[in-house]
Design an enzyme around this catalytic site. Sequence first.
Site, PDB file in Angstrom:
ATOM      1  N   ASP A 103     -11.423   2.572   4.476  1.00 39.69           N
ATOM      2  CA  ASP A 103     -11.807   1.156   4.429  1.00 39.69           C
ATOM      3  C   ASP A 103     -13.329   1.006   4.440  1.00 39.69           C
ATOM      4  O   ASP A 103     -13.847  -0.073   4.147  1.00 39.69           O
ATOM      5  CB  ASP A 103     -11.242   0.426   5.662  1.00 39.69           C
ATOM      6  CG  ASP A 103      -9.988  -0.363   5.337  1.00 39.69           C
ATOM      7  OD1 ASP A 103      -9.763  -0.661   4.152  1.00 39.69           O
ATOM      8  OD2 ASP A 103      -9.241  -0.681   6.281  1.00 39.69           O
TER       9      ASP A 103
ATOM     10  N   LYS B  11       0.841  -1.206   0.000  1.00 39.62           N
ATOM     11  CA  LYS B  11       0.000   0.000   0.000  1.00 39.62           C
ATOM     12  C   LYS B  11       0.878   1.259   0.000  1.00 39.62           C
ATOM     13  O   LYS B  11       0.633   2.195  -0.753  1.00 39.62           O
ATOM     14  CB  LYS B  11      -0.951  -0.004   1.208  1.00 39.62           C
ATOM     15  CG  LYS B  11      -2.082  -1.009   1.025  1.00 39.62           C
ATOM     16  CD  LYS B  11      -2.820  -1.328   2.313  1.00 39.62           C
ATOM     17  CE  LYS B  11      -3.789  -2.487   2.073  1.00 39.62           C
ATOM     18  NZ  LYS B  11      -4.381  -3.022   3.311  1.00 39.62           N
TER      19      LYS B  11
ATOM     20  N   GLN C 242      -4.441  -1.967   9.670  1.00 41.52           N
ATOM     21  CA  GLN C 242      -4.359  -3.277   9.027  1.00 41.52           C
ATOM     22  C   GLN C 242      -4.928  -4.375   9.929  1.00 41.52           C
ATOM     23  O   GLN C 242      -4.584  -4.473  11.100  1.00 41.52           O
ATOM     24  CB  GLN C 242      -2.895  -3.583   8.672  1.00 41.52           C
ATOM     25  CG  GLN C 242      -2.697  -4.834   7.861  1.00 41.52           C
ATOM     26  CD  GLN C 242      -3.338  -4.771   6.480  1.00 41.52           C
ATOM     27  OE1 GLN C 242      -3.171  -3.809   5.733  1.00 41.52           O
ATOM     28  NE2 GLN C 242      -4.098  -5.810   6.140  1.00 41.52           N
TER      29      GLN C 242
END
Length: 292
Positions: free
Chosen positions: A118, A51, A95
């Site tokens: 997200d 990422k 994460q």
Amino acid sequence: MQVIDGKKVAEEVLQEVAQEINALKSQGITPGLAVVLVGEDPASQVYVNSKARKCAELGMHSEKIVLSADTSQEELLKVIEQLNNNPAIHGILVQSPPPKHIDEAAVVLTIDPAKDVDGFHPENVAKLVLEDETGFVPCTPLGCMRLLKSAGIDTCGANAVVIGRSMIVGKPMAHLLMAKDANATVTVAHSRTKNLADLCKGADIIVAAIGRPNFVTADFVKDGAVVVDVGINRVEDATAPRGYRIVGDVDYANVAPKCKAITPVPGGVGPMTIALLMANTVKACKQQNNIR
Ligand code: NAD
């Protein structure tokens, strides 16, 4: 049979994102993404690094914050609050999975919904259900929808079966398919669903998000169906360089010949997720700067 090329479509998305980043930079604005990792899970490290690398490739600002596995809940929430208040950061991602002592729901609630790229915060979940486009939708189902669109699949009135009801894939996928711009008739199947093969047999579109290798076999699929395989599963393979290979949730070899279109694994949904994360971060940056 059409094999839907996720790498190619992801490249298209990234090119669009790069153009938007250039336009923002010409106005003196650089989109920024913070990725927080708690602990040393090797798979998570790979995801976090890729990422950060993608941000760099696109000329985006990124911050990788690696906290030790024994970081307390309180310390983690403090880091998130700092990122919420950091004007150089427009998107925040923690994460998964965090260590067991961390309450993931509390983490999600702490992230500013405007920076929740997200799409896990309840405010964004509500916006998805409400079809409010200012919200953030989880990247993987967003990527699946883009794949269907670029493959020219007409979802209007289609019978779609989504297998899996997770907050990260199954549920948002079902909402996207039933939304007014997609208009599919959606059935959500899960671990307690009866007669799953029969249910799937009536589907024009099957989205498999189960996490079990080769679970969807040819007897689930009618001729001419469209199959989107979200699964990422490691299976042992002594002939592979690392001793394993990645397969999806669909028995590709036997299912593909029956399909109108299918996404492969790897090279299908996988590359889309990171591309849509970049797109969500640019969207967050624009919204925070009141740019349409
Ligand atoms: P999850 O474990 O949270 O959910 C799995 C779902 O499958 C559950 O809702 C469960 O009810 C359902 N299920 C389990 N057994 C079943 C059965 N026998 N019959 C019917 N349904 C059953 O998993 P997830 O996070 O939604 O991920 C699903 C898969 O997608 C995994 O392989 C994961 O690695 C993959 N994934 C891929 C990406 C990507 O970027 N391509 C992103 C997220 C997840």
